[in-house]
Structure formats: C-alpha cells, structure tokens
Write a protein that holds these residues in place. Structure first.
Motif, PDB file in Angstrom:
ATOM      1  N   SER A 216       0.677  -1.176  -0.057  1.00  0.00           N
ATOM      2  CA  SER A 216      -0.114  -0.094   0.187  1.00  0.00           C
ATOM      3  C   SER A 216       0.840   1.400   0.298  1.00  0.00           C
ATOM      4  O   SER A 216       2.001   1.134   0.670  1.00  0.00           O
ATOM      5  CB  SER A 216      -0.738   0.158   1.030  1.00  0.00           C
ATOM      6  N   ASP A 220       0.005   9.337   1.402  1.00  0.00           N
ATOM      7  CA  ASP A 220      -1.670   9.448   0.915  1.00  0.00           C
ATOM      8  C   ASP A 220      -2.047  10.711   2.092  1.00  0.00           C
ATOM      9  O   ASP A 220      -1.080  11.458   2.444  1.00  0.00           O
ATOM     10  CB  ASP A 220      -2.319   7.917   1.460  1.00  0.00           C
ATOM     11  N   SER A 223      -0.785  10.639   5.457  1.00  0.00           N
ATOM     12  CA  SER A 223       0.940  10.624   5.590  1.00  0.00           C
ATOM     13  C   SER A 223       1.564  11.827   5.244  1.00  0.00           C
ATOM     14  O   SER A 223       2.878  12.249   5.911  1.00  0.00           O
ATOM     15  CB  SER A 223       1.455   9.303   5.489  1.00  0.00           C
ATOM     16  N   HIS A 339      -0.501   3.883   9.880  1.00  0.00           N
ATOM     17  CA  HIS A 339      -0.335   2.785   8.831  1.00  0.00           C
ATOM     18  C   HIS A 339       0.348   1.783   9.737  1.00  0.00           C
ATOM     19  O   HIS A 339       1.501   1.441   9.086  1.00  0.00           O
ATOM     20  CB  HIS A 339       0.480   3.345   7.541  1.00  0.00           C
ATOM     21  N   HIS A 341       0.207  -1.229   9.139  1.00  0.00           N
ATOM     22  CA  HIS A 341       0.850  -2.466   8.364  1.00  0.00           C
ATOM     23  C   HIS A 341       2.075  -2.222   7.692  1.00  0.00           C
ATOM     24  O   HIS A 341       2.770  -3.096   7.081  1.00  0.00           O
ATOM     25  CB  HIS A 341      -0.386  -2.842   7.290  1.00  0.00           C
ATOM     26  N   GLN A 342       2.542  -1.027   7.633  1.00  0.00           N
ATOM     27  CA  GLN A 342       3.962  -0.589   7.032  1.00  0.00           C
ATOM     28  C   GLN A 342       5.267  -0.931   7.806  1.00  0.00           C
ATOM     29  O   GLN A 342       6.170  -1.331   7.179  1.00  0.00           O
ATOM     30  CB  GLN A 342       3.909   0.695   6.621  1.00  0.00           C
ATOM     31  N   LEU A 346       7.953   1.849   6.606  1.00  0.00           N
ATOM     32  CA  LEU A 346       7.431   3.241   6.773  1.00  0.00           C
ATOM     33  C   LEU A 346       8.596   3.998   7.680  1.00  0.00           C
ATOM     34  O   LEU A 346       8.735   5.274   7.327  1.00  0.00           O
ATOM     35  CB  LEU A 346       6.195   3.421   7.560  1.00  0.00           C
ATOM     36  N   ALA A 400      -5.803   7.691   9.672  1.00  0.00           N
ATOM     37  CA  ALA A 400      -5.826   7.638   8.494  1.00  0.00           C
ATOM     38  C   ALA A 400      -7.041   7.565   7.646  1.00  0.00           C
ATOM     39  O   ALA A 400      -8.098   6.798   8.351  1.00  0.00           O
ATOM     40  CB  ALA A 400      -4.985   6.107   8.017  1.00  0.00           C
ATOM     41  N   ARG A 403     -10.059   4.283   3.039  1.00  0.00           N
ATOM     42  CA  ARG A 403     -10.045   4.112   1.662  1.00  0.00           C
ATOM     43  C   ARG A 403     -10.980   3.514   0.702  1.00  0.00           C
ATOM     44  O   ARG A 403     -11.649   2.865   1.261  1.00  0.00           O
ATOM     45  CB  ARG A 403      -8.622   3.128   1.083  1.00  0.00           C
TER      46      ARG A 403
END
Length: 403
Positions: A216, A220, A223, A339, A341-342, A346, A400, A403
């Motif tokens: 991903s 965005d 971020s 985020h 999951h990063q 990240l 966040a 989406r």
C-alpha cells in the motif's frame, strides 16, 4: 522461527537489556559517528585540517551517506534483511572510524564520512525498527522511544571525550577515542540484538495487512502532512546540531567555557528528552506533543539569531537539545499509528526524508557562506524550516482516512 509462534513471557531484565542494546547501537553510530564531529569541528578548523566551508561540505557528505543508508533500509526492510545489514553496518562504522584517524586529505575525508553516514543511516533505522517489532508482539510499544536515550547519552560522551583529549591529540588523531570506545559497544549491542525473537513475517505484516502486505502507498492524505512536517524538523534542528560550537567560537572570546560547553549543554538537555517526550506523548497524545515540540524547538533556533552570544547559545543548546529526539520518536509513532501495516518500511521512509533534509542544511549553509553570508544569519534557514514543520504538524489527521 514460525510467524505463528507466541513470544515468551517478558521479564524486566530482558526488556531493559534489549532497550539498552538498541540505545548503545544508536550511541555508537550517532554519538561516536555523526555527532562526535560537532564538538570536534572547532579543533579540526584550528588545527588547519579544515576550513569552515570544507567543514560544511564534509557534514553534507556524511548526511548524504545517512540518506542513502536510510533508503537502503527502505529496500531491505524485512527482519532477515535487518539481521544481515545491521551487523555489517556496525562493522563499517568501525572501519571508517579507523580510517578517520589516519586521513587528513579533504577529498578522502569526504568519502570516509559518506560511508560512515551510510552505516549510520542503516543502523538508525534498523535497530529501533527491529526492537519496535519485538515490543509490539509483547504489547510494550509505548516504550519504544526509550531506545533514543542512546543518542542523548552519546552526545554527552562525545562532548566529554573530545574535551578530555583536546590537549594531547591533534588533527585526524582526535578521532581515536571514538574508535576505541566503539569496538566493545558494537560487539555487545549486536550480541543482544541478534538473539531477539522476531519472526521474519512480523505482526506489522500479518495482523493488520491489506491484500498485498507492504504494497500500500506510503504517501496518502494522512501521511503527506506528517512527511512534510518531518522534513522541516530535519532541516531545522541540524544547523545548531552541526554548527553551534563553531558559532560559539565566532561569537565568544577565545577560551570561553561555552566553546566546549555549548555541546555539553546540548548533550545534557538531550539525555532526559527521549523519556520526557515519550511520556508526554503517551499522556496528552502524540500529535499534540509533536506540535508543542516544534514550538519549543523553534524558540531555540530563534534564540541563537536574536540574542547572539552566551544567552542565545545556551538557550539554543537547551531548547534544541531537549526537543529534537522528541520530534523523531513522536513522528515515528504517529506514522505507525496511521499505517500499522507498513512497519519498518515506513520507519525507513521517514528517516530517509529526515536525512535528506539534514543533508540540505549544511549544503545550504555552505552556499550561504560562499556567497558572503555569515554563519549566524544562516541559522534563519533553520527558523524557516521549523515554521514549515509546525504548520504541517497542525494538518496531521488523528487517523488515516478510509480507502
């Protein structure tokens, strides 16, 4: 180890040993690698090894290496990558530290400081990222900011070592104390970190993940303001953290205690800062704490240009030294919350941007000096950068967007 296995119960001794190992790794690459150069700089100039312009260029090369190291950490961000690159980078730090004790040619110094910066960038990303993943699996992520205590202690150690050896070393030989201390610390830090129970596929890639883990976008609506804010933090703090002792030599009488003492003040202010901002973020929220951090840091850099002399130097040392680690740890935590999951990817991206901003700082000062400007007026660059960072910190969302 399989990703599905459960972590073993965590003892206080194990927790503080791991945090200590991460702190020591940062102490080595930051305190004895990057920021050992700052209190050393006036001596290298007085020894005739460097001019002020060459000193700014040398700092730029080191920060370029730091940027490239952080970018390598973006590409190789998995735990198995970290287990290979982290010890290799510690070895590179030791080799370049040895070379620094032998080389006075400016072009060769540029190359060595660049390579030292590459190692620094990798370790600064990967050691905290590995420990954060280890802490997340044990529901202790709120302690992650304490790893950065190593940076503050490293500044104090670098200040003391440069001052104590000032009368009996000269030229490139002034780097010897940093090398001698780095050897046992590198060995112990990696000895602890290599044993961490972190699966190759960590929670950041398996528990919260969209359809394609790690794929991903990094940038965005949530971020981008944080990235832009962090760029301002990197450019804003790096000028006093590179040039404050040199500024003191220009503004004060020869032999004034603040010539060496300015860096000691920064170091003393830095030591409790990781704990303070880690605690404050947990108490009032990381976003609000980050905005407060920018305000205090901005006042520190302003002090150096509004009140030249002892008052400005002391205020700058205290306020910048007491805040810059806070902006690092708070931004990293906010990014991971936006985020989750990063994971390490990240973190590496944030450090790479921070490194780019840091590299730009000395380069801009060099252009300013070459154009006839003064080092003191060059600090306005840092003021503008921190205003920029504060504005975008105000735009960081609480979470966040969907989406």
């Amino acid at each position: 180890m399989a990703a599905t296995s459960s972590p073993t119960p965590l003892s206080s001794r194990e927790l503080w040993t791991v945090l200590g190992a991460g702190a020591v790794a940062l102490l080595v690459v930051h305190g004895l690698g990057r920021f050992y150069y700052t209190p050393l700089l006036p001596y290298l100039v007085s020894d005739g090894v460097l001019s002020s312009s060459e000193a700014a260029s040398l700092a730029t090369w080191n920060y370029l290496g730091y940027l490239m190291g952080a970018m390598l950490a973006i590409r190789w961000h998995r735990v198995d990558h970290i287990r290979f690159l982290l010890p290799l980078s510690l070895v590179v730090h030791l080799v370049t530290s040895l070379l620094q004790t032998q080389i006075e040619n400016v072009d060769l110094q540029d190359a060595v400081r660049w390579l030292n910066g590459v190692a620094n960038g990798i370790v600064f990303v990967q050691a905290p990222a590995l420990i954060l993943e280890w802490l997340v699996r044990r529901n202790r992520a709120s302690l992650s900011g304490l790893v950065y205590l190593g940076v503050g202690i490293g500044l104090l150690v670098s200040s003391a070592m440069v001052s104590l050896s000032a009368d009996w070393l000269s030229g490139a030989g002034r780097w010897w104390p940093a090398l001698v201390l780095s050897v046992p610390l590198c060995w112990w830090a990696w000895r602890v970190l290599r044993e961490l129970d972190v699966p190759v596929t960590g929670p950041s890639e398996s528990e919260h993940t969209p359809a394609k883990p790690g794929k991903s976008p990094l940038f965005d609506r949530a971020s981008i303001p944080l990235f832009l804010s962090y760029a301002g933090a990197g450019l804003g703090y790096i000028l006093p953290m590179t040039f404050l002792p040199l500024l003191a030599t220009m503004q004060l009488a020869p032999g004034d205690w603040l010539v060496d003492g300015s860096w000691l003040i920064v170091a003393l202010a830095t030591i409790p800062s990781a704990w303070i901002w880690n605690h404050l973020g947990a108490r009032i929220g990381d976003r609000l704490a980050l905005r407060l951090n920018f305000v205090v840091q901005l006042l520190g850099v302003l002090a150096a240009v509004i009140w030249p002399g002892p008052v400005g130097i002391v205020l700058c040392g205290v306020l910048v030294g007491g805040t810059f680690l806070g902006s690092v740890l708070l931004t990293q935590r906010i990014a991971r919350a936006l985020h989750p999951h990063q994971g390490p990817r990240l973190s590496a991206a944030m450090v790479a941007l921070y490194a780019f901003a840091q590299m730009a700082g000395p380069w801009l000062v060099k252009q300013w000096l070459d154009a006839g400007g003064t080092l003191e007026s060059g600090f306005w660059i840092g003021v503008g950068a921190l205003v920029w960072g504060l504005v975008f910190a105000l735009l960081v969302p609480a979470q966040a967007p969907r989406r």
